[in-house]
Design a protein around this motif. Sequence first.
Motif, PDB file in Angstrom:
ATOM      1  N   THR A  52       0.808  -1.225   0.000  1.00 40.70           N
ATOM      2  CA  THR A  52       0.000   0.000   0.000  1.00 40.70           C
ATOM      3  C   THR A  52       0.840   1.274   0.000  1.00 40.70           C
ATOM      4  OG1 THR A  52      -0.096   0.164   2.423  1.00 40.70           O
ATOM      5  CG2 THR A  52      -1.746  -1.250   1.344  1.00 40.70           C
ATOM      6  N   GLY A  53       2.113   1.156   0.384  1.00 45.37           N
ATOM      7  CA  GLY A  53       2.964   2.337   0.487  1.00 45.37           C
ATOM      8  C   GLY A  53       2.955   2.975   1.861  1.00 45.37           C
ATOM      9  N   GLU A  54       2.166   2.424   2.796  1.00 41.77           N
ATOM     10  CA  GLU A  54       2.103   2.971   4.159  1.00 41.77           C
ATOM     11  C   GLU A  54       3.497   2.987   4.797  1.00 41.77           C
ATOM     12  OE1 GLU A  54       0.434   1.642   8.577  1.00 41.77           O
ATOM     13  OE2 GLU A  54      -0.194   0.531   6.792  1.00 41.77           O
ATOM     14  N   GLY A  55       3.859   4.133   5.362  1.00 43.19           N
ATOM     15  CA  GLY A  55       5.114   4.241   6.106  1.00 43.19           C
ATOM     16  C   GLY A  55       6.361   4.415   5.269  1.00 43.19           C
ATOM     17  N   PHE A  56       6.203   4.598   3.956  1.00 42.54           N
ATOM     18  CA  PHE A  56       7.372   4.655   3.066  1.00 42.54           C
ATOM     19  C   PHE A  56       7.962   6.050   2.918  1.00 42.54           C
ATOM     20  CE2 PHE A  56       7.281   0.344   1.747  1.00 42.54           C
ATOM     21  CZ  PHE A  56       8.477   0.130   1.067  1.00 42.54           C
ATOM     22  N   ASP A  57       7.446   7.019   3.645  1.00 44.92           N
ATOM     23  CA  ASP A  57       7.909   8.391   3.481  1.00 44.92           C
ATOM     24  C   ASP A  57       9.399   8.549   3.764  1.00 44.92           C
ATOM     25  OD1 ASP A  57       5.287   8.921   2.968  1.00 44.92           O
ATOM     26  OD2 ASP A  57       4.851   9.854   4.904  1.00 44.92           O
ATOM     27  N   PHE A  58       9.930   7.709   4.637  1.00 43.04           N
ATOM     28  CA  PHE A  58      11.326   7.868   5.063  1.00 43.04           C
ATOM     29  C   PHE A  58      12.321   7.372   4.018  1.00 43.04           C
ATOM     30  CE2 PHE A  58      10.768   3.414   5.784  1.00 43.04           C
ATOM     31  CZ  PHE A  58      12.044   2.848   5.703  1.00 43.04           C
ATOM     32  N   ILE A  59      11.881   6.553   3.076  1.00 47.14           N
ATOM     33  CA  ILE A  59      12.820   5.727   2.310  1.00 47.14           C
ATOM     34  C   ILE A  59      13.729   6.546   1.401  1.00 47.14           C
ATOM     35  CG2 ILE A  59      11.406   5.196   0.279  1.00 47.14           C
ATOM     36  CD1 ILE A  59      13.168   2.454   2.165  1.00 47.14           C
ATOM     37  N   ASP A  60      13.193   7.556   0.716  1.00 47.36           N
ATOM     38  CA  ASP A  60      13.990   8.296  -0.272  1.00 47.36           C
ATOM     39  C   ASP A  60      15.218   8.949   0.351  1.00 47.36           C
ATOM     40  OD1 ASP A  60      12.451   7.589  -2.406  1.00 47.36           O
ATOM     41  OD2 ASP A  60      11.196   9.392  -2.361  1.00 47.36           O
ATOM     42  N   SER A  61      15.043   9.557   1.526  1.00 54.63           N
ATOM     43  CA  SER A  61      16.171  10.227   2.162  1.00 54.63           C
ATOM     44  C   SER A  61      17.210   9.230   2.661  1.00 54.63           C
ATOM     45  CB  SER A  61      15.683  11.095   3.325  1.00 54.63           C
ATOM     46  OG  SER A  61      15.048  10.299   4.313  1.00 54.63           O
ATOM     47  N   PHE A  62      16.777   8.009   2.950  1.00 54.42           N
ATOM     48  CA  PHE A  62      17.708   6.997   3.428  1.00 54.42           C
ATOM     49  C   PHE A  62      18.610   6.478   2.320  1.00 54.42           C
ATOM     50  CE2 PHE A  62      17.079   5.172   7.779  1.00 54.42           C
ATOM     51  CZ  PHE A  62      16.279   6.192   8.263  1.00 54.42           C
ATOM     52  N   ILE A  63      18.068   6.332   1.119  1.00 54.57           N
ATOM     53  CA  ILE A  63      18.805   5.614   0.075  1.00 54.57           C
ATOM     54  C   ILE A  63      19.470   6.526  -0.944  1.00 54.57           C
ATOM     55  CG2 ILE A  63      17.313   3.599   0.309  1.00 54.57           C
ATOM     56  CD1 ILE A  63      15.858   4.425  -2.210  1.00 54.57           C
ATOM     57  N   ALA A  64      19.121   7.808  -0.981  1.00 58.55           N
ATOM     58  CA  ALA A  64      19.670   8.717  -2.003  1.00 58.55           C
ATOM     59  C   ALA A  64      21.185   8.798  -1.899  1.00 58.55           C
ATOM     60  CB  ALA A  64      19.053  10.108  -1.857  1.00 58.55           C
ATOM     61  N   ASN A  65      21.841   8.597  -3.040  1.00 56.75           N
ATOM     62  CA  ASN A  65      23.300   8.718  -3.158  1.00 56.75           C
ATOM     63  C   ASN A  65      24.064   7.766  -2.245  1.00 56.75           C
ATOM     64  OD1 ASN A  65      23.289  10.932  -5.090  1.00 56.75           O
ATOM     65  ND2 ASN A  65      22.509  12.172  -3.393  1.00 56.75           N
ATOM     66  N   LYS A  66      23.435   6.651  -1.895  1.00 59.56           N
ATOM     67  CA  LYS A  66      24.093   5.636  -1.075  1.00 59.56           C
ATOM     68  C   LYS A  66      24.029   4.289  -1.774  1.00 59.56           C
ATOM     69  CE  LYS A  66      22.692   7.659   3.409  1.00 59.56           C
ATOM     70  NZ  LYS A  66      21.582   8.523   3.015  1.00 59.56           N
ATOM     71  N   ILE A  67      24.936   3.397  -1.386  1.00 61.25           N
ATOM     72  CA  ILE A  67      24.813   1.993  -1.766  1.00 61.25           C
ATOM     73  C   ILE A  67      24.122   1.301  -0.598  1.00 61.25           C
ATOM     74  CG2 ILE A  67      26.047  -0.155  -2.254  1.00 61.25           C
ATOM     75  CD1 ILE A  67      28.163   1.451  -3.680  1.00 61.25           C
ATOM     76  N   THR A  68      22.879   0.881  -0.833  1.00 64.29           N
ATOM     77  CA  THR A  68      22.026   0.357   0.232  1.00 64.29           C
ATOM     78  C   THR A  68      21.755  -1.117   0.012  1.00 64.29           C
ATOM     79  OG1 THR A  68      20.957   2.518   0.451  1.00 64.29           O
ATOM     80  CG2 THR A  68      19.832   0.638   1.438  1.00 64.29           C
ATOM     81  N   LEU A  69      22.035  -1.914   1.027  1.00 68.99           N
ATOM     82  CA  LEU A  69      21.783  -3.355   0.986  1.00 68.99           C
ATOM     83  C   LEU A  69      20.402  -3.652   1.547  1.00 68.99           C
ATOM     84  CD1 LEU A  69      22.919  -6.372   0.834  1.00 68.99           C
ATOM     85  CD2 LEU A  69      23.458  -6.063   3.258  1.00 68.99           C
ATOM     86  N   LEU A  70      19.640  -4.501   0.844  1.00 66.01           N
ATOM     87  CA  LEU A  70      18.389  -5.036   1.380  1.00 66.01           C
ATOM     88  C   LEU A  70      18.625  -6.495   1.726  1.00 66.01           C
ATOM     89  CD1 LEU A  70      17.166  -2.461   0.058  1.00 66.01           C
ATOM     90  CD2 LEU A  70      15.151  -3.840  -0.472  1.00 66.01           C
ATOM     91  N   SER A  71      18.295  -6.869   2.959  1.00 67.37           N
ATOM     92  CA  SER A  71      18.511  -8.252   3.369  1.00 67.37           C
ATOM     93  C   SER A  71      17.358  -8.711   4.239  1.00 67.37           C
ATOM     94  CB  SER A  71      19.845  -8.377   4.123  1.00 67.37           C
ATOM     95  OG  SER A  71      20.211  -9.731   4.281  1.00 67.37           O
ATOM     96  N   GLY A  72      17.248 -10.027   4.417  1.00 69.20           N
ATOM     97  CA  GLY A  72      16.184 -10.608   5.223  1.00 69.20           C
ATOM     98  C   GLY A  72      15.830 -11.992   4.716  1.00 69.20           C
TER      99      GLY A  72
END
Length: 310
Positions: free
Chosen positions: A160-180
């Motif tokens: 639904t996109g709920e709670g995703f507001d934070f994501i752009d600032s976290f990942i911009a211009n970074k190498i971000t790993l997704l794990s789980g």
Amino acid sequence: MEGLVTKNTGSWYIVRTENGDSIRCKIKGNFRLKGIRSTNPVSVGDLVDIELNPDQTAFITRIHERKNYIIRRSSNLSKESHIIAANIDYALLIVTVNTPPTSTTFIDRFLATAEAYRIPVCIVINKSDTFTEEDREYAEALRYLYTSIGYDCHCVSAITGEGFDFIDSFIANKITLLSGHSGVGKSTIIDRILPNAHVKIGAVSTSHHKGMHTTTFSEMYPLPQGGYIIDTPGIKGFGTIDFNPNEVAHFFPEIFEISQNCRFNNCTHRHEPSCAVLKALENHQISESRYTSYLSIIEDSSEGKYREAF
């Protein structure tokens, strides 16, 4: 020619060069990293030198020094390690409380390993759209636990996109790993961030409530705002490796802080008199789940064994 390893397909590596070309590469010679016995000497995120062949393939001839990496014990070869990714700016640990459930032991082992290699982590509790009232209470308890220690923690729904507001600032211009684990929604999250990436999305087994693998090999996706996201295969268990039992407490921030008040400098926080950590545990200043995870890593380190943490 220098390049960035953006995909590992098992027998081939895809290397992106400075001019934007993606070249299929193999390893030249016998790579052994200093002090690391690894099932995969070259990892996604590595900066490498390549030597072009006439058929437009290439050999990887050198791995540049890594600033960090995230590593776990290989489940099939207990003395070998598996490097998940290298040169990471940030890690998003995707967890779920219902389908499939993620244990605190798994979370804590990942966090401790990231602490050891100085990789900041944000915990993302996905599938909030499927929560029962009981699930929501447990997710909030997890969020409270880890934010009180100092970790960023967010409840989201990739659907639904709920709670995703934070994501752009976290990942911009970074190498971000997704794990789980498999099935926690990593591919769905990437699809929300990068709708044109066309990442294969799988399902969760209805009989075992565990994810079924859809991502087979690690891959980096470039972001339009700069940086990359690394999608990784789902991890069943997270076996820690090469931890000094006397240093495990350093990678549990709340235990390390309280340990400054222990009577003995080499206190293991298991049985020593005047142990500030044991006293804090008794007074509920340290979570029992975190302390149990701390003990399990010490046991792994002392016995040199692989122990799955689901």
